[in-house]
Design an enzyme around this catalytic site. Structure first.
Site, PDB file in Angstrom:
ATOM      1  N   ASP A 162       1.350  -1.303  -0.118  1.00 57.85           N
ATOM      2  CA  ASP A 162       0.194  -0.123   0.098  1.00 57.85           C
ATOM      3  C   ASP A 162       0.922   1.055   0.314  1.00 57.85           C
ATOM      4  O   ASP A 162       2.348   1.327  -0.074  1.00 57.85           O
ATOM      5  CB  ASP A 162      -1.460  -0.095   1.090  1.00 57.85           C
ATOM      6  CG  ASP A 162      -1.821   1.199   1.087  1.00 57.85           C
ATOM      7  OD1 ASP A 162      -2.847   1.234   0.241  1.00 57.85           O
ATOM      8  OD2 ASP A 162      -1.991   2.120   1.944  1.00 57.85           O
ATOM      9  N   SER A 163       0.170   2.508   0.105  1.00 62.59           N
ATOM     10  CA  SER A 163       1.067   3.697  -0.277  1.00 62.59           C
ATOM     11  C   SER A 163       1.812   4.026   1.490  1.00 62.59           C
ATOM     12  O   SER A 163       2.762   4.546   2.118  1.00 62.59           O
ATOM     13  CB  SER A 163       0.640   4.832  -0.430  1.00 62.59           C
ATOM     14  OG  SER A 163      -0.453   5.080   0.705  1.00 62.59           O
ATOM     15  N   GLU A 168      -3.807   8.562   8.259  1.00 59.94           N
ATOM     16  CA  GLU A 168      -1.651   8.811   8.578  1.00 59.94           C
ATOM     17  C   GLU A 168      -1.543   9.160   9.778  1.00 59.94           C
ATOM     18  O   GLU A 168      -0.522   8.547  10.262  1.00 59.94           O
ATOM     19  CB  GLU A 168      -1.271   9.079   6.765  1.00 59.94           C
ATOM     20  CG  GLU A 168      -0.948   7.888   5.819  1.00 59.94           C
ATOM     21  CD  GLU A 168      -0.957   6.995   5.890  1.00 59.94           C
ATOM     22  OE1 GLU A 168       0.486   6.421   6.694  1.00 59.94           O
ATOM     23  OE2 GLU A 168      -0.841   5.255   5.597  1.00 59.94           O
ATOM     24  N   CYS A 180     -11.482   2.482  -0.415  1.00 58.36           N
ATOM     25  CA  CYS A 180      -9.500   2.714  -0.229  1.00 58.36           C
ATOM     26  C   CYS A 180      -9.636   2.162   1.750  1.00 58.36           C
ATOM     27  O   CYS A 180     -10.004   2.175   2.066  1.00 58.36           O
ATOM     28  CB  CYS A 180      -9.568   4.074  -0.014  1.00 58.36           C
ATOM     29  SG  CYS A 180      -7.933   4.764   0.620  1.00 58.36           S
ATOM     30  N   CYS A 240      -4.460  -2.110  -2.127  1.00 55.07           N
ATOM     31  CA  CYS A 240      -4.012  -0.267  -2.600  1.00 55.07           C
ATOM     32  C   CYS A 240      -5.378  -0.450  -3.708  1.00 55.07           C
ATOM     33  O   CYS A 240      -5.335  -0.589  -4.449  1.00 55.07           O
ATOM     34  CB  CYS A 240      -3.412   0.514  -3.309  1.00 55.07           C
ATOM     35  SG  CYS A 240      -3.584   2.167  -3.751  1.00 55.07           S
ATOM     36  N   HIS A 299      -7.381   2.490   3.679  1.00 55.58           N
ATOM     37  CA  HIS A 299      -6.893   3.362   4.655  1.00 55.58           C
ATOM     38  C   HIS A 299      -8.609   3.328   5.577  1.00 55.58           C
ATOM     39  O   HIS A 299      -8.040   3.284   6.863  1.00 55.58           O
ATOM     40  CB  HIS A 299      -6.458   5.016   4.081  1.00 55.58           C
ATOM     41  CG  HIS A 299      -5.264   4.924   3.581  1.00 55.58           C
ATOM     42  ND1 HIS A 299      -4.863   4.303   2.942  1.00 55.58           N
ATOM     43  CD2 HIS A 299      -4.519   5.376   5.187  1.00 55.58           C
ATOM     44  CE1 HIS A 299      -3.432   4.815   3.322  1.00 55.58           C
ATOM     45  NE2 HIS A 299      -3.184   4.976   4.507  1.00 55.58           N
TER      46      HIS A 299
HETATM   47  N1  DGL Z   1      -4.711   2.759   0.809  1.00 53.02           N
HETATM   48  C1  DGL Z   1      -5.150   2.729  -0.780  1.00 53.02           C
HETATM   49  C2  DGL Z   1      -6.221   2.963  -1.490  1.00 53.02           C
HETATM   50  O1  DGL Z   1      -6.655   1.737  -1.208  1.00 53.02           O
HETATM   51  C3  DGL Z   1      -4.246   4.564  -1.799  1.00 53.02           C
HETATM   52  C4  DGL Z   1      -4.551   5.454  -0.530  1.00 53.02           C
HETATM   53  C5  DGL Z   1      -3.846   7.062  -0.363  1.00 53.02           C
HETATM   54  O2  DGL Z   1      -2.070   6.604  -1.187  1.00 53.02           O
HETATM   55  O3  DGL Z   1      -4.475   7.961  -1.145  1.00 53.02           O
HETATM   56  O4  DGL Z   1      -6.453   3.764  -2.098  1.00 53.02           O
END
Ligand code: DGL
Length: 265
Positions: free
Chosen positions: A7-8, A145, A177, A70, A179
């Site tokens: 992931d990021s 984050e 997402c 992600c 997150h």
């Molecule tokens: N968690 C990732 C997603 O599902 C990336 C979110 C991000 O870095 O903006 O899209």
């Protein structure tokens, strides 16, 4: 089995957690591309480049399956990842879309994911009569984050993002997402009780479990994780605390350069 996921940043923890619950006894490599966080406001070209580098890096590791944790990369560059890896690839968007039953569905996702309409297209492919509405949420990832998960700021953003979806009388809400499941308590408080929250990590983990069960005969008897290693592209010092806070683990964390193929540190 050896699983790779990325992931990021900490978003993939929500996938990792579900996988650890449902599919224990695996060796897991988790790559967080912290140097380029957030992904969700990047262009398609940038995401394709990122997907190219990450999948190439994983192609040099010994993995048996890969989990696209992600959604942004999933929406824009799943084909790039599949092209570079010769192991089974499990994705969030395809897995979640296939299990949707409700006729009216809302999706919260990053701006880059929403632009592709990947969720709408995938859901309509499986269930053509579904009404789907997607909402970009640019403020969520930076706040999550930073650990800013129960402030007025994030509450106000959530109210703004949910309003247009609730006006459309949705029956389910996809957290598009990885997150966003980290703020499930906040979102649950704001949703009417008839709206079901869908975390795509659940559908992905179920698919993965079926695959693993078919490969390993005496799999899943014991509940101890074999091995968990984290790799980051920056911020080596902060990451163990984040992993400890969200996952209750004190993992080994290594700094990697994705440009140097296959190199660890
Ligand atoms: N968690 C990732 C997603 O599902 C990336 C979110 C991000 O870095 O903006 O899209």
């Amino acid at each position: 089995m050896r699983l790779g996921l990325f992931d990021s940043g900490i978003g993939g923890f929500t996938v990792l957690k579900k996988v650890m619950e449902l599919c224990p006894n695996n060796s897991i490599m988790y790559l967080a591309d912290t140097a380029r966080l957030p992904y969700g406001v990047k262009s398609n070209n940038e995401i394709v480049q990122i997907a190219e580098e990450i999948s190439t890096w994983f192609s040099y590791q010994k993995i048996d399956a890969f989990l696209v944790s992600c959604n942004t990369t999933n929406a824009i560059a799943l084909d790039v990842i599949k092209k570079n890896l010769d192991v089974p690839v499990f994705d969030l968007i395809g897995s979640a879309s296939s299990i949707i039953k409700e006729p009216r569905v809302g999706v919260l996702a990053t701006p880059s994911t929403v632009k592709t309409k990947a969720y709408t297209n995938a859901i309509l492919e499986c269930h053509p009569k579904t009404f789907v509405i997607e909402q970009p949420c640019p403020e969520f990832v930076p706040m999550i984050e930073m650990g800013n998960i129960d402030s007025d700021e994030i509450t106000n953003a959530a109210i703004r993002y949910l309003q247009p979806l609730l006006k459309e009388n949705i029956y389910s809400l996809i957290l598009g997402c990885s997150h966003y499941p980290l703020i499930t308590p906040l979102l649950t408080k704001m949703l009417p009780s008839n709206v079901k929250l869908i975390d795509p990590a659940e559908a992905l983990s179920l698919k993965l479990k079926l695959f693993l069960d078919s490969k390993v005969s005496n799999y899943s008897k014991k509940k101890n994780l074999v091995d968990l290693k984290f790799y980051v592209t920056s911020n080596l010092k902060n990451f163990p605390n984040k992993a400890n806070y969200w996952l209750n683990v004190f993992p080994e964390v290594n700094l990697v350069s994705l440009q140097k193929k296959g190199c660890v540190s």
